[in-house]
Design an enzyme around this catalytic site. Structure first.
Site, PDB file in Angstrom:
ATOM      1  CE1 TYR A  29      96.578  81.637  52.526  1.00  0.00           C
ATOM      2  CE2 TYR A  29      94.264  81.044  52.336  1.00  0.00           C
ATOM      3  CZ  TYR A  29      95.539  80.757  52.771  1.00  0.00           C
ATOM      4  OH  TYR A  29      95.788  79.597  53.457  1.00  0.00           O
ATOM      5  CD  GLU A  77      93.908  76.880  53.598  1.00  0.00           C
ATOM      6  OE1 GLU A  77      93.187  77.832  53.198  1.00  0.00           O
ATOM      7  OE2 GLU A  77      95.058  77.052  54.044  1.00  0.00           O
ATOM      8  N   GLY A  95     103.804  65.686  77.997  1.00  0.00           N
ATOM      9  CA  GLY A  95     102.702  66.484  78.498  1.00  0.00           C
ATOM     10  C   GLY A  95     101.383  66.100  77.846  1.00  0.00           C
TER      11      GLY A  95
END
Length: 397
Positions: free
Chosen positions: A98, A140, A274
């Protein structure tokens, strides 16, 4: 929450930054990859870079996040942040990266906007960036802890134990840990990042949904070979179709993804188009294996019955669930599926149980259309969840 001093600055400059954000992100990626070419080779999706989708994703996320800080200062868009954080975790993104992104992004902002970037403006947008980045880093970090690995260390070797052709363009693979350990658990609807080494030495990663229930002796992924009319075919999907065989090993991440089956007995709408039916298959398989009787409305749209991957399995799972029914749409129905409607999916007239929670997966136009129909029918926005293929364009909100 954006600070009092930064709020009016961001509000005043958001139109200018928003108008230039496409140019800014294009320049940012050029600077980033010139300085760190290994990030393009081994982390970023080269296909999404080539067609511009990654640039649109970054531009959309920054502009949308800034707008939300202004519109709803007391709220944090956790659902949107979580989707991005799960994708980052499956790639092994680290907090240090980051800082790298920040440096090159703000160099690009200064170059594109020039004198308009006063110290006050730079400080305000710096605050926007780090509010978003630190929120993602926090999510995270928790995801890495839950996966039982160090930051960014989420990959393991898995052996292909079976390969099966599902349609002309879809192949499924059964996987198990190469070291003989038990298959890791996951939540129905999650995906794993698969890394392959391509002929030029790049180690590209793509995410594939886990398409069976968690309580199996293996994982299953179903890979659609991407064919681009206006560009190169999908690198990883093409490699897997051409080269991956039983006995081979793949590098695969821990499971991630926040489009997961909720606990409880509330009614569900599982709508796919799909290859987007793969997380729905996992959810249906899990409901069946746990003896669930919750009401389920399953919707699937495809080009034709022959293009509907796992078609018989999809139908069998729904038939076996006591509270489920399946609605099919095929653009070219032919004679193989007389029960299917012709054309594109239309949920506007379906009977939906009260209090339904909807899960959508498929191409963006399909999800936009279904979400719009559900909102017009009074389904609350917070009860509609979705998974995006490729870069998250923040367009489903």
């Amino acid at each position: 929450m954006l600070s009092e001093q930064s709020t009016p600055v961001v509000r005043a400059t958001l139109p200018v930054v928003g108008a230039a954000i496409g140019e800014i992100t294009e320049l940012f990626y050029r600077k980033l990859f010139d300085a760190r070419p290994e990030l393009l080779r081994d982390l970023f999706n080269r296909g999404s870079q080539a067609n511009g989708e990654q640039q649109k994703a970054l531009a959309g996320s920054i502009a949308a996040f800034a707008g939300m800080l202004l519109e709803k200062p007391e709220d944090r868009p956790d659902a949107l942040l979580a989707r991005i954080a799960h994708k980052h975790a499956s790639l092994g993104v680290t907090s240090e990266q980051y800082k790298i992104v920040h440096r090159h992004l703000f160099d690009a902002i200064a170059e594109v906007l020039g004198d308009a970037v006063t110290p006050e403006v730079a400080a305000a947008w710096d605050e926007v960036y780090w509010l978003m980045a630190n929120a993602l880093i926090a999510i995270e970090t928790r995801l890495y802890q839950e996966a039982g690995g160090a930051e960014g260390d989420v990959r393991r070797r898995m052996e292909i134990v079976e390969r099966r052709g599902e349609t002309p363009d879809v192949v499924s693979f059964l996987l198990r840990p190469a070291d003989g350990r038990p298959v890791p658990s996951f939540r129905p609807g999650q995906y794993a990042g698969v890394q392959v080494e391509l002929p030029d030495g790049a180690r590209q990663i793509r995410q594939y949904s886990l398409s069976s229930a968690p309580d199996r002796s293996h994982w299953r992924i179903s890979v659609k070979r991407l064919r681009e009319a206006a560009g190169p075919d999908g690198e990883v999907s093409s490699w897997l179709h051409a080269h991956a065989r039983p006995g081979d090993e793949l590098t695969v991440s821990a499971p991630f993804g926040d489009l997961v089956l909720p606990e409880g007995d509330g009614p569900l709408l599982l709508a796919s188009a799909g290859i987007g039916n793969t997380p729905m298959l996992s959810m249906l398989d899990h409901l069946l294996s746990t003896g669930s009787a919750r009401p389920v409305v399953a919707v699937h749209a495809d080009r034709s019955p022959a293009d509907h991957a796992h078609r018989e399995e999809h139908r069998a799972l729904v038939r076996a669930l006591p509270g489920a029914r399946l609605h099919l749409w095929y653009e070219e129905p032919g004679t193989q599926a007389p029960e299917a409607a012709a054309g594109r999916a239309d949920v506007s007239g379906l009977e939906l149980p009260h209090g339904v929670t909807a899960y959508l997966c498929g191409p963006l136009p399909f999800m936009r259309a279904v979400r719009g129909d559900l909102l017009r029918r009074g389904v609350p926005a917070e009860a509609i969840h979705y998974e995006v293929f490729g870069p998250d364009l923040w367009l489903g909100r």
